[in-house]
Design an enzyme around this catalytic site. Structure first.
Site, mmCIF file in Angstrom:
data_model
loop_
_atom_site.group_PDB
_atom_site.id
_atom_site.type_symbol
_atom_site.label_atom_id
_atom_site.label_comp_id
_atom_site.label_asym_id
_atom_site.label_seq_id
_atom_site.Cartn_x
_atom_site.Cartn_y
_atom_site.Cartn_z
ATOM 1 N N HIS A 184 46.118 26.769 33.829
ATOM 2 C CA HIS A 184 46.336 25.795 34.907
ATOM 3 C C HIS A 184 45.400 24.593 34.863
ATOM 4 O O HIS A 184 45.568 23.640 35.603
ATOM 5 C CB HIS A 184 46.197 26.469 36.275
ATOM 6 C CG HIS A 184 44.764 26.640 36.704
ATOM 7 N ND1 HIS A 184 43.902 27.486 36.060
ATOM 8 C CD2 HIS A 184 44.039 26.045 37.687
ATOM 9 C CE1 HIS A 184 42.710 27.425 36.640
ATOM 10 N NE2 HIS A 184 42.771 26.560 37.615
HETATM 11 N N1 UDP Z 1 44.490 34.242 41.052
HETATM 12 C C1 UDP Z 1 45.375 34.914 41.886
HETATM 13 N N2 UDP Z 1 46.712 34.782 41.653
HETATM 14 C C2 UDP Z 1 47.226 34.022 40.652
HETATM 15 C C3 UDP Z 1 46.316 33.339 39.803
HETATM 16 C C4 UDP Z 1 44.952 33.467 40.037
HETATM 17 O O1 UDP Z 1 44.948 35.617 42.794
HETATM 18 O O2 UDP Z 1 48.452 33.964 40.505
HETATM 19 C C5 UDP Z 1 43.042 34.390 41.297
HETATM 20 C C6 UDP Z 1 42.236 34.843 40.100
HETATM 21 O O3 UDP Z 1 42.211 36.251 40.009
HETATM 22 C C7 UDP Z 1 40.859 34.276 40.398
HETATM 23 C C8 UDP Z 1 41.190 32.998 41.073
HETATM 24 O O4 UDP Z 1 42.522 33.117 41.584
HETATM 25 O O5 UDP Z 1 40.139 35.059 41.301
HETATM 26 C C9 UDP Z 1 41.067 31.919 40.035
HETATM 27 O O6 UDP Z 1 41.551 30.788 40.506
HETATM 28 P P1 UDP Z 1 41.901 29.591 39.561
HETATM 29 O O7 UDP Z 1 42.293 30.109 38.232
HETATM 30 O O8 UDP Z 1 42.859 28.760 40.329
HETATM 31 O O9 UDP Z 1 40.552 28.763 39.529
HETATM 32 P P2 UDP Z 1 39.188 28.740 38.783
HETATM 33 O O10 UDP Z 1 38.613 30.118 38.740
HETATM 34 O O11 UDP Z 1 39.419 28.184 37.417
HETATM 35 O O12 UDP Z 1 38.386 27.835 39.625
#
Ligand code: UDP
Length: 356
Positions: free
Chosen positions: A202
């Site tokens: 993403h």
């Molecule tokens: N996550 C979730 N459902 C999804 C995709 C991600 O619950 O369909 C959770 C994932 O397990 C993690 C968090 O969202 O805890 C990560 O978010 P994201 O990938 O948007 O952001 P980043 O960690 O890169 O800031």
């Protein structure tokens, strides 16, 4: 003591919930939660708050769907109004989003103390909006809660020991969250194969570059012929794939709708390995003993790479596939080196604020 917590994205809700639970144990602290509305997502309805045991926000600023300037500007203005009304002792911000920098800046200009959770992380890639947000937030925070030794060292190298602030290594609140939610995992409604690779893509650096996006999905297609890749599809990625003419209905990959966190925890527990460009998921792979291939050129979680739990592949198709071949037959990670504290990061934050 009164704390205003500013959050706006799903991971921040999960992290803030850890600290809210720690705050709730102290009758002399009142917490007011402000949701900026930055990430609007159908999975964040009332059910999300209930099943996650997350307190509902006291304020919902409903700011979303705007460019960086307008979004951050509107947040600043509205958060300032809330802070003038609530007059907190502390503003607590998390991570590296526009909500993080807006909360910190609004507070600092009103001479309200700022505590930054997940301070000191660096990708050293100033093209990432997250890197800009985290550096600026660190610089104006009074307490910098660092999840790792690397984060503390990053701050020292940048001269933070000569700045009037406190650097605390409290561990990672996501580790507390993983422990709390591990026993609450929920099997997704969609049929998931018994053996699968859990994947998310993403990040703007991948989705907004058609060549990177093509390379990554070409590798995932290849891998999915051997072990099904299950991919909860982020709306941004969905749009960008469609723009490059990629047909998600005619693919070896199993695309599913974004899932709730408890379903994500189930998939983390049951997958063979993880492939992702998400920061949070790289660590969750480790918390649930899974190896991870990271679809980025660098990571803020360098210790995972150093200890051999995480492998950086970027968008290099050959490298993604050869790393997959290298680790796909390995069992879960055994005998992990503890890297993110003892699962009491939330309690340490509250104790530090109380004793400041
Ligand atoms: N996550 C979730 N459902 C999804 C995709 C991600 O619950 O369909 C959770 C994932 O397990 C993690 C968090 O969202 O805890 C990560 O978010 P994201 O990938 O948007 O952001 P980043 O960690 O890169 O800031």
């Amino acid at each position: 003591m009164k704390i205003v917590t500013v959050i706006g994205a799903r991971p921040q809700f999960i992290k803030a919930a850890v600290v809210s639970r720690a705050i709730a144990a102290h009758k002399d602290i009142k917490e007011v939660i402000v949701h900026t509305g930055q990430h609007f997502d159908a999975n964040m309805s009332d059910i999300f708050f209930e099943e996650m045991c997350i307190p509902k926000p006291d304020y919902n600023l409903n700011i979303n769907g705007l460019g960086h300037g307008a979004m951050t500007g509107q947040m600043l203005e509205k958060i300032e109004t809330v802070l003038l009304q609530e007059k907190p002792d502390w503003v607590l911000v998390y991570g590296d989003t526009n909500s993080t920098i807006a909360g910190a800046l609004a507070a600092k200009k009103l001479h309200i103390k700022v505590a930054h959770v997940e301070a000191g992380l660096r990708s050293f890639n100033m093209d990432m909006p997250e890197e800009i947000n985290r550096i600026l937030t660190d610089r104006i925070s009074d307490i910098l809660f660092c999840p790792t030794e690397t984060a503390v060292n990053n701050l020292k190298k940048e001269g933070y020991e000569n700045i009037n602030c406190r650097i605390i290594r409290n561990g990672d609140v996501m580790q507390d969250a993983a422990l709390f939610y591990a026993g609450r995992a929920v099997r997704p409604k969609t049929d998931i194969p018994e053996d699968f690779v859990l994947c998310t893509v993403h990040r703007a650096e991948n989705t907004d570059d058609p060549e990177r996006l093509r390379n990554i999905f070409s590798a995932l297609e290849e891998i999915s012929k051997t072990c099904r890749v299950v991919l909860p599809l982020h709306p941004r990625t969905k749009g960008k794939l469609s723009a490059i003419g990629y047909d998600t209905n005619n693919s070896h990959i199993l695309f599913i709708e974004p899932v709730g966190y408890l379903e994500m925890v189930w998939m983390l527990k049951h997958c063979r390995l993880v492939m992702t460009d998400s920061g949070g998921l790289q660590k969750e792979a480790y918390f649930f003993d899974k190896y991870c291939i990271t679809l980025r050129d660098e990571t803020e979680w360098v210790e995972l790479v150093k200890y051999g739990y995480n492998f950086l592949a970027g968008d290099d198709k050959g490298k993604i596939i050869s790393l997959y071949n290298h680790i796909s037959d390995k069992n879960n990670i055994e005998q992990k080196t503890p890297l993110y504290g003892n699962g009491n990061a939330g309690d340490l934050i509250v104790e530090t604020l109380r004793n400041y």
